[in-house]
Design a protein around this motif. Structure first.
Motif, PDB file in Angstrom:
ATOM      1  N   LYS A  49       0.816  -1.038  -0.030  1.00 10.55           N
ATOM      2  CA  LYS A  49      -0.091   0.001  -0.035  1.00 10.55           C
ATOM      3  C   LYS A  49       0.878   1.112   0.097  1.00 10.55           C
ATOM      4  CE  LYS A  49      -3.264   3.023   0.596  1.00 10.55           C
ATOM      5  NZ  LYS A  49      -4.019   3.487  -0.356  1.00 10.55           N
ATOM      6  N   LYS A  55      -4.899  -2.870  -4.975  1.00 11.78           N
ATOM      7  CA  LYS A  55      -5.365  -4.260  -5.105  1.00 11.78           C
ATOM      8  C   LYS A  55      -4.380  -5.326  -5.581  1.00 11.78           C
ATOM      9  CE  LYS A  55      -9.600  -2.109  -7.161  1.00 11.78           C
ATOM     10  NZ  LYS A  55     -10.511  -2.136  -5.933  1.00 11.78           N
ATOM     11  N   THR A  82      -8.993 -14.244   3.034  1.00 14.95           N
ATOM     12  CA  THR A  82      -9.730 -12.852   2.617  1.00 14.95           C
ATOM     13  C   THR A  82     -10.930 -12.607   3.548  1.00 14.95           C
ATOM     14  OG1 THR A  82     -11.151 -14.004   1.055  1.00 14.95           O
ATOM     15  CG2 THR A  82      -9.439 -12.629   0.232  1.00 14.95           C
ATOM     16  N   LYS A  86     -10.417  -9.403   6.453  1.00 12.16           N
ATOM     17  CA  LYS A  86     -11.467  -8.527   6.896  1.00 12.16           C
ATOM     18  C   LYS A  86     -12.096  -8.673   8.380  1.00 12.16           C
ATOM     19  CE  LYS A  86     -13.418  -8.732   2.140  1.00 12.16           C
ATOM     20  NZ  LYS A  86     -14.586  -9.168   1.197  1.00 12.16           N
ATOM     21  N   ASP A  89      -9.683  -6.432  10.491  1.00 10.03           N
ATOM     22  CA  ASP A  89      -9.884  -5.085  10.249  1.00 10.03           C
ATOM     23  C   ASP A  89      -8.610  -4.144  10.583  1.00 10.03           C
ATOM     24  OD1 ASP A  89     -11.360  -2.595   9.466  1.00 10.03           O
ATOM     25  OD2 ASP A  89     -11.982  -2.175  11.497  1.00 10.03           O
ATOM     26  N   HIS A  92      -6.086  -1.561   5.378  1.00 12.52           N
ATOM     27  CA  HIS A  92      -7.007  -0.593   4.992  1.00 12.52           C
ATOM     28  C   HIS A  92      -6.266  -0.050   3.611  1.00 12.52           C
ATOM     29  CE1 HIS A  92      -8.097  -0.586   9.152  1.00 12.52           C
ATOM     30  NE2 HIS A  92      -9.156  -0.737   8.682  1.00 12.52           N
ATOM     31  N   GLU A  95      -6.533  -4.244  -1.136  1.00 13.23           N
ATOM     32  CA  GLU A  95      -7.128  -5.673  -0.640  1.00 13.23           C
ATOM     33  C   GLU A  95      -6.827  -6.697  -1.800  1.00 13.23           C
ATOM     34  OE1 GLU A  95     -11.287  -5.109  -1.840  1.00 13.23           O
ATOM     35  OE2 GLU A  95     -11.056  -3.641  -3.331  1.00 13.23           O
TER      36      GLU A  95
END
Length: 260
Positions: A49, A55, A82, A86, A89, A92, A95
């Protein structure tokens, strides 16, 4: 006493943001030589990220006999991972958006073709690789047969095969066949040595590379990926060529319901 001599690590720059999707990595834990556990997967995602990816498509090895993965098992693991991520959490802005495969053309590949259960990148592209050590016989025949089966083919990291030059007649024939090429970003940084680095840049300059991938296996790779964002030659290339790569065109459809 000498704290002033210590160099602080540079913050990564999101120079790969225009790509959006990493379509080649080994983040599914425990199925090949990539991530060992879900914690490793999460750490890699967080690093990716930082350099601009939002993605990620997982492409575990299918390689006989070292990694005799089965597509059904990979899809089940992908669903579990996955869902777990999730629930936690803690990831962020990035994904997992699909599970495909990196299929080695080896002695087990003819059976893979007969089974015809390939998991495709973006539901469209079949990602294949060759041996990194020895040139296999009949590669063009295999690729032609796959095209007759209506597969669009991406050859993974052509710059890493030491037996082919960047302007090899073999590669020229593959391009004439319509084979797409994917270079590793870390090849551009010298992670695999100077020869793959030069070959990767030459192939990009020649317009032979349609995709870039990280080929991330663990945080050693993502740390090198973050360092690569400060490479001036890579920065210049991304400014000039980044919008041309097809990564950003990937649409991430729902995987087809296959019966395995």
């Amino acid at each position: 006493m000498f704290d002033f001599l210590k160099r602080k690590p540079k913050e990564p720059i999101p120079i790969y943001e225009c790509l959006a999707t990493d379509m080649h990595c080994h983040l599914l834990p425990g199925v090949d030589d990539g991530c060992r556990g879900c914690d490793d997967t999460i750490a890699c995602l967080q690093d990716m990220k930082k350099v601009g990816f939002s993605k990620v498509i997982c492409t575990p090895h299918y390689q006989y006999p070292r990694f005799p993965n089965e597509e059904k098992d990979i899809l089940e693991l992908y669903d579990l991972v996955t869902k777990d991520i999730k629930k936690m959490d803690i990831v962020h802005g990035i994904e997992l958006v699909g599970a495909a495969g990196e299929y080695r053309i080896d002695s087990g590949f003819p059976q893979r073709m007969k089974d015809n259960k390939f998991l495709l990148v973006d539901g469209k592209y079949l990602l294949v690789e060759l041996s990194l050590h020895q040139q296999a016989i009949g590669i063009e025949d295999y690729l032609f047969q796959l095209q007759m089966m209506n597969y669009e083919i991406i050859l993974a990291h052509p710059e890493r095969y030491p037996y082919f030059s960047s302007r090899s007649p073999h590669y020229s024939r593959l391009k004439d066949m319509g084979i797409l090429f994917q270079a590793n970003i870390l090849s551009l940084s010298g992670f695999y040595g100077e020869q793959p680095r030069q070959k990767a840049f030459e192939m990009i300059e020649d317009g032979w590379i349609e995709f870039l991938g990280t080929d991330t296996h663990n945080t050693v790779y993502t740390h090198a990926l973050m360092d690569s964002t400060h490479d001036k030659r890579i920065q210049k290339m991304m400014d000039k060529e980044g919008h041309k790569f097809l990564n950003s065109k990937l649409t991430h459809p729902e995987p087809p319901k296959k019966k395995f």
